[in-house]
Scaffold this motif. Sequence first.
Motif, PDB file in Angstrom:
ATOM      1  N   ASP A 630       0.824  -1.219   0.000  1.00  0.00           N
ATOM      2  CA  ASP A 630       0.000   0.000   0.000  1.00  0.00           C
ATOM      3  C   ASP A 630       0.859   1.270   0.000  1.00  0.00           C
ATOM      4  OD1 ASP A 630      -2.305  -1.542   0.256  1.00  0.00           O
ATOM      5  OD2 ASP A 630      -2.197  -1.518   2.455  1.00  0.00           O
ATOM      6  N   ARG A 633       1.278   3.839  -3.225  1.00  0.00           N
ATOM      7  CA  ARG A 633       0.099   4.676  -3.481  1.00  0.00           C
ATOM      8  C   ARG A 633      -0.043   5.725  -2.375  1.00  0.00           C
ATOM      9  NH1 ARG A 633      -4.840   3.859  -6.376  1.00  0.00           N
ATOM     10  NH2 ARG A 633      -6.605   4.937  -5.435  1.00  0.00           N
ATOM     11  N   SER A 634       0.238   5.318  -1.144  1.00  0.00           N
ATOM     12  CA  SER A 634       0.099   6.244  -0.007  1.00  0.00           C
ATOM     13  C   SER A 634       1.104   7.388  -0.102  1.00  0.00           C
ATOM     14  CB  SER A 634       0.301   5.486   1.304  1.00  0.00           C
ATOM     15  OG  SER A 634      -0.527   4.350   1.342  1.00  0.00           O
ATOM     16  N   GLY A 637       0.106   9.771  -2.668  1.00  0.00           N
ATOM     17  CA  GLY A 637      -1.008  10.573  -2.175  1.00  0.00           C
ATOM     18  C   GLY A 637      -0.555  11.765  -1.347  1.00  0.00           C
ATOM     19  N   LEU A 644      -3.396   8.717  -8.745  1.00  0.00           N
ATOM     20  CA  LEU A 644      -2.596   7.849  -7.893  1.00  0.00           C
ATOM     21  C   LEU A 644      -2.257   6.559  -8.630  1.00  0.00           C
ATOM     22  CD1 LEU A 644      -4.430   8.216  -4.462  1.00  0.00           C
ATOM     23  CD2 LEU A 644      -2.242   9.205  -5.129  1.00  0.00           C
ATOM     24  N   ASN A 650      -4.467   3.736  -0.247  1.00  0.00           N
ATOM     25  CA  ASN A 650      -3.844   4.891   0.396  1.00  0.00           C
ATOM     26  C   ASN A 650      -4.157   4.807   1.883  1.00  0.00           C
ATOM     27  OD1 ASN A 650      -2.929   7.315   1.328  1.00  0.00           O
ATOM     28  ND2 ASN A 650      -3.816   8.546  -0.329  1.00  0.00           N
ATOM     29  N   GLU A 653      -5.495   8.195   3.590  1.00  0.00           N
ATOM     30  CA  GLU A 653      -6.755   8.847   3.205  1.00  0.00           C
ATOM     31  C   GLU A 653      -7.875   7.838   3.317  1.00  0.00           C
ATOM     32  OE1 GLU A 653      -7.453  11.900   2.322  1.00  0.00           O
ATOM     33  OE2 GLU A 653      -5.443  12.771   2.179  1.00  0.00           O
TER      34      GLU A 653
END
Lengths: 656, 272
Positions: A630, A633-634, A637, A644, A650, A653
């Motif tokens: 993850d 993507r995080s 972000g 993304l 994320n 979020e």
Amino acid sequence: MNRRDFLRTAALAPAALAALKLGCGNHRPAARRVIVLGIDGLDPQLVGKFAREGYMPNVSRLLRMAQISPLGTTIPPQSPVAWSGFITGRGPEVHGIYDFIHRDPATRSPYLATSRVQGTDKFLNLGKWRLPLSGAKVELLRKGEPFWTSITSQGIPVSMIKLPVDFPPPEGRARILSGLGTPDLKGSQGSFTFFTDDPRSLSDDTSGGVVVPVRDYGDGRYQCRIIGPENTMIEGNPDMEVNADVWIDRVSKAVRIDVCGSRAVLGEGEWSPWVRLSFDAIPGLSSVSGIVRFYLKQTTPHLKLYVTPVNMDPADPALPISHPDSLSRRLAEDLGPFYTQGFPEDTKARSRGILDDREYLQQAMIVLEERVRLLDHQLQRFDDGLLFFYFSSLDLNVHMFYRTIDPRNPLYETTNLERFGTIVRELYSKMDRAIGMAMEHLDERTELLAISDHGFAPFRRSFNLNSWLAREGYASLGSSRSMGRDMFSATDWSATAAYGLGLNGLYLNLRGREEGGSVDPSEADAVLRRIKRDLEAATDPLTGRRIVSRAYLTSEVFGPHQPPWAPDIVVGYSRGYRASWETTLGDYPEEVVTDNLDPWSGTHCVNPDVVPGTLISTVPLVIEDPRLADMGRSIAGLFEVPELPPGGRNVFESSG
Amino acid sequence: MGPIIVVFNAVFDVLTYPFSGLQPLWGLCFVSVICGIGLIILFRAASPQEAIARIRRRMGSQALGMLLFMDNPSNVIRLAGGLLWSNFRYLALVVKPLLVIAIPFMVVYSQLEARYSRAPLGAGQTTTVTVEFEDLPARDDLEVASLSGLDLIRPFVFVDTLRQVSFRAVVTGGPPRALSVMGSRLTVGRSREGAGAVHRWEYDDSWSVLSLLKPWVERVRGDSPRSPVGGAVVLPDARYHVLGGRWSWLAVFLVVSSATGVVGAFVLKVKI
């Protein structure tokens, strides 16, 4: 706070903070700078323990403004698989990396899963010389789109320093220096040389390096030939080599080493600085540059001289180790030569007894000091965007010294605990100092993440998967006398249903895929389910404990259509167990389960639930079960990029 | 010969002095430009300019003639033969001036090799020093001490076969950085900022032309028979950042001085 409380707090904190964040409705501004420390093998339980005991003061300080959480790893929890998941946000079905080692189904011969070097086949022949008409091709076998392309596409600078599973670094806008997976100059994952005139040290074992006999011809000089890469410009591809003259002074217990116009003096127990070697392909016209360090173990009664694997010279690399090419050169000019091979700590030399614990640790500390200098160099020049920096030291050193914190390890009693009993703690303290260095660069628009790909478990007992398959009737040996030979030389393939190779892989001997395969594709699923059931029921005759916690059918975990190099079952071992070294090479030792008598005493190649990684984040988490996959993507972000990366969630979020 | 060497050293010291506070590349480029101009002027003075101009015009007309009479093979062959002969005559004309400029070039080469081929040792850096003797002293008799800017690191390695002793020295200050070996003073690296880097020592009681061409060699001054007769210090090779590459001093010199020479020839109307 005891360990249970700590873990409970760690687990509850993300949810509590997420609720707080949603309740307040606040929104963090887009980060200007994100520092990500990739600390291979950082174990959440050990971090908690050492932080509580006061040995990680920077982490304790950081946790006043940050969160810590276990970080879900991958199936299998091996570094190449896990970091590929970090890079792409996807699983092996997309990035194609299932293990450190894959095998060619046609020949069942193993190869490195992450990259491949292919020489050219177009030559101009001039007598014995062969002039290549095109360059060698180096191929990154990891597939999938890296998460940072969505960041660089917005013009945000990205630096990925010592990035695992990224050799050769792909073209793009990110600055990348390759880490784990980068070979030494000979193309291996690290091959040392040990020169000695002690006949007792000689060995046919070539795993991890070679022992080379030398002799003093009476003038105090040993002529030591250091072997380099193959010379593809001469027919037959002979190895290139350089001669080192080693002058011994037994009274002073020291040597002088003259090699390639350089000269080094070493006393017993000393490491040389980096020495540049030049391997001539065509004398005067073409050469390949490498770097080594020497370690003088002993001068009397016998010479014992260790030479590190020949690393690619970052000032003049033979293969692309950075993007842009100038990055490694500039780092070498600013910092001097540094380890470029992906596995810089020479664990094989320790396992084979060439280096003892003290000597191995000296070498490992040289690596760590280099890496810390490199981190400092990058932090001082980090103005904007994303900086990812990777440490291999904790992982490899905990592999070697887990026995010092595991009283049930077979080598625990014989390890010098007075001297090395606190080494794991000291390694965590050193990582804490690295985290502290990054913390000095925190400000209101800078975020800091420390992530790891997995934690650690003890490795007490070795499981000989192939021997078990033979005992259970899934594999057949030509004769019992054939046992103990590498690379399936004992196997009767016509009567063998499955075989083990690599650290967690089990393969069906599938007709149509494997050369001489015996299992009909229509029976494959049933055979696999039977093996899975039997594996999960297998117990250690010594302890009565289950050896395999869970066997994962690849088709169930990753989808029905897998590439031919994918294993059919990923074996998730129970805590305390791992595939034996013999299994990784396709061997059939007589016993199925044996004590692990190798200093390599910690492992993570077990069931993934046993060894989660660690996430320390200055950004509040809104997901309770973050995973390494993850994180790309995080991170993207945090820069509020319009699009993304597709893989992962994320974790910062709530919309994901 | 001694005073001549002193003069040459002084000339290059003066030339490079304004750049002593900058990256060495700037001093190297400046000297290369001066040399390019100097060598082209020397070439003009030593060469028959009129004869070179004539032969160049002739070569041009022969080449043009070959292009114009491509349909007449006998003419092409005759003109090609003439062009070949003209080339030989051109080479004969430039041999003398090239030999003339080779003499100052060798001196320049030596000075630049001494000043720019080796990277200076910074504080904290360690180097290996080797000292050679006519007769290797006994271990207890060896007298080695730091005079300035260095700390010596044991052990000392005695190489009986080569009558040499090697040891490490770590830079603590300076320049100058100097050692005393059996009473003889030996410089390590640069004797002072901007000056040539000493990385060899030789015992020599007479000056010669060869000394002029080896300014990186320090003459060992010692009257005692126990004095060292030679030696060396390991200094790292210097590389210069130019156009994204790592250039040796010689590559920088050849490119910059050649470019200057071509421009100089154009401005000064020198036929080359």
